[in-house]
Design an enzyme around this catalytic site. Structure first.
Site, PDB file in Angstrom:
ATOM      1  N   LYS A 171       4.230  53.580  50.364  1.00 36.56           N
ATOM      2  CA  LYS A 171       4.187  52.515  51.365  1.00 36.56           C
ATOM      3  C   LYS A 171       3.452  52.988  52.616  1.00 36.56           C
ATOM      4  CE  LYS A 171       4.975  48.768  53.741  1.00 36.56           C
ATOM      5  NZ  LYS A 171       6.248  48.200  54.213  1.00 36.56           N
ATOM      6  N   LYS A 239       5.562  50.849  64.110  1.00 38.18           N
ATOM      7  CA  LYS A 239       6.720  51.588  63.590  1.00 38.18           C
ATOM      8  C   LYS A 239       6.296  52.331  62.316  1.00 38.18           C
ATOM      9  CE  LYS A 239       9.499  50.750  60.449  1.00 38.18           C
ATOM     10  NZ  LYS A 239      10.162  49.955  59.427  1.00 38.18           N
TER      11      LYS A 239
END
Lengths: 294, 294
Positions: A171, A239
């Site tokens: 990811k 983030k």
């Protein structure tokens, strides 16, 4: 059919729950802000009072929260999943968090005889609603096989990528690709506009060749139209880039382009653009050029 | 049918000539190194003794040489195209050069009543051979329309992009996109490998979503296989990035990611990798990591 628990009913979690219910799974849910459970309960889910209570009524518990500390709290705290699961239970964390934290949580769960899969997603809320998420899964391969019908209820491209933490790692690779390619598009659009070429004509002329990318085809025209509505928000992208840079830091792996994008997004956050879509990255370049650029 | 002249029979020019002959255009050619004309002459072209001699026998002269000074020499020198063309003749420069030089040459030709189109290509020698080049054309729109059958003999995606120099500008945008996206792929592959994920699995898991690009699908697997054979050579890519950075410099337009890629390619050139394919960019990241990385 496995009894499923689901913790974290945000913009992603809610539609994922509805797809699990549609596929016929019995579902128990928990969300810190209780009113967010209403729509899912109305669709047939049972509401529980804590993550631990969810775990007590479930064979498989899915967590879908914001960041590493949230996942740790929901799973490892006194009232957490870890204290409610039976032996051989399965936890699937679908949040995007640090691969290191994933492995730490996996170790703690293993001590209790509980399995952890890390299964972050890409595809945004549109993919969550349509049930077409891409899901990258790390952990034990046989545990993954057991959970495949659950993943298939929520996503389309489901890839087993390796051991614990590897779903998170892939990811983060996805986010590196997305962000640096986004910057490629920003610089090409800025160059075209500065040189007096219609950037939409430039995009049409280049998108089907070696220069082509999803980011060019999808974010390029939004940049040109000054449409900064979020597909994916800069604050959330940042983030993820922080997680990627931290993981790269742990590996002592220099990633200069990713670092550059992170700095340019910081310019966006400083200018109150954190809740705009990632295509607003082009505004950081425009700021570098200053007011002489329109 | 227009009589065509063609100057510059390199790896791109030769197959482009063969496609023009196949389409039935009468063709006169010139190349500084005379023996490079043999194959094209064998296929039916007429060899001339100078760019000027080519122009004297042609309605439309195509130039396909390496860099801005080469184009200037071939067109503007005493023995150049400019002194052989008739009024209303057309010059098509298909080299990749500076948009500023393009406009300077266009001005000189206009004084003689000669038209210039700038029509750089992308697609490499494979595209030149197959006749599937992408061609980005700048200049007068009516002159472009006149030349469309010529372009169609050599390419597939033919886009009129604007006035003089705009073909070059769009080509430079193409190279910005290609190079910065290439760096995105390098960093993701390096991150995956460093974290212990199979980079090919990472590529499969990410290529069909928002992270996808031609560079990821085509150069990513070559990086993993350590196959550095050139599709497009670093030395040529660097020439194009220098042109883009110069043009951006003229515009006072900061392009930090493009500048970074240019510096990393310099590391490749310094290490005798200039004639390798652009996927060898990943070696610059590996050098940053040093000998502890394999």
């Amino acid at each position: 059919m496995q009894r499923i628990g689901f913790i974290g009913l945000g913009i992603m979690g809610r539609p994922m729950c509805l797809n699990l219910l549609k596929a016929g799974f019995p579902l128990t849910v928990f969300n810190r802000t209780a009113e967010r459970m209403a729509a899912v309960v109305a669709a047939g889910a049972h509401a529980a009072a804590s993550p631990r209570a969810v775990a007590e009524q479930s064979d498989v518990v899915i967590t879908m929260v914001t960041d590493s500390p949230d996942v740790e709290a929901v799973i490892l705290s006194e009232d957490g999943v870890i204290n409610g699961m039976s032996r051989d239970g399965i936890v699937i964390d679908m949040s995007t968090i640090s691969p290191l934290v994933t492995r730490r949580i996996a170790d703690r769960l293993t001590e209790k005889g509980v399995h952890l899969l890390d299964a972050p997603v890409s595809g945004g809320d549109a993919g969550a609603i349509a049930g077409t998420l891409a899901i990258m899964v790390g952990g034990d391969r046989e545990v993954f096989a057991t959970c495949l019908p659950i993943f298939q209820a929520m996503g389309k491209t489901i890839t087993y990528v390796g051991g614990s933490g590897m779903g998170q790692t892939v990811k983060l690779c996805n986010q590196i690709l997305v962000s640096v390619t986004n910057l490629a598009v920003c610089e090409a659009v800025a160059f075209a506009a500065g040189a007096g070429v219609d950037p939409l004509v430039m995009i049409e002329a280049t998108r089907n060749g070696a220069a082509g990318s999803w980011q060019l085809a999808n974010l390029g025209p939004k940049m040109v139209a000054r449409d900064y509505a979020p597909g994916f928000m800069i604050d959330l992208q940042q983030k993820d880039l922080r997680l990627a840079l931290e993981a790269a830091g742990e590996m002592r792996l220099p990633l200069p382009a990713l670092s550059l994008v992170h700095q340019l997004f910081l310019s966006c956050q400083r200018n109150s653009e954190g809740r705009e879509g990632t295509q607003a990255l082009i505004k950081s370049l425009q700021r570098l050029s200053g007011p002489s650029e329109s």
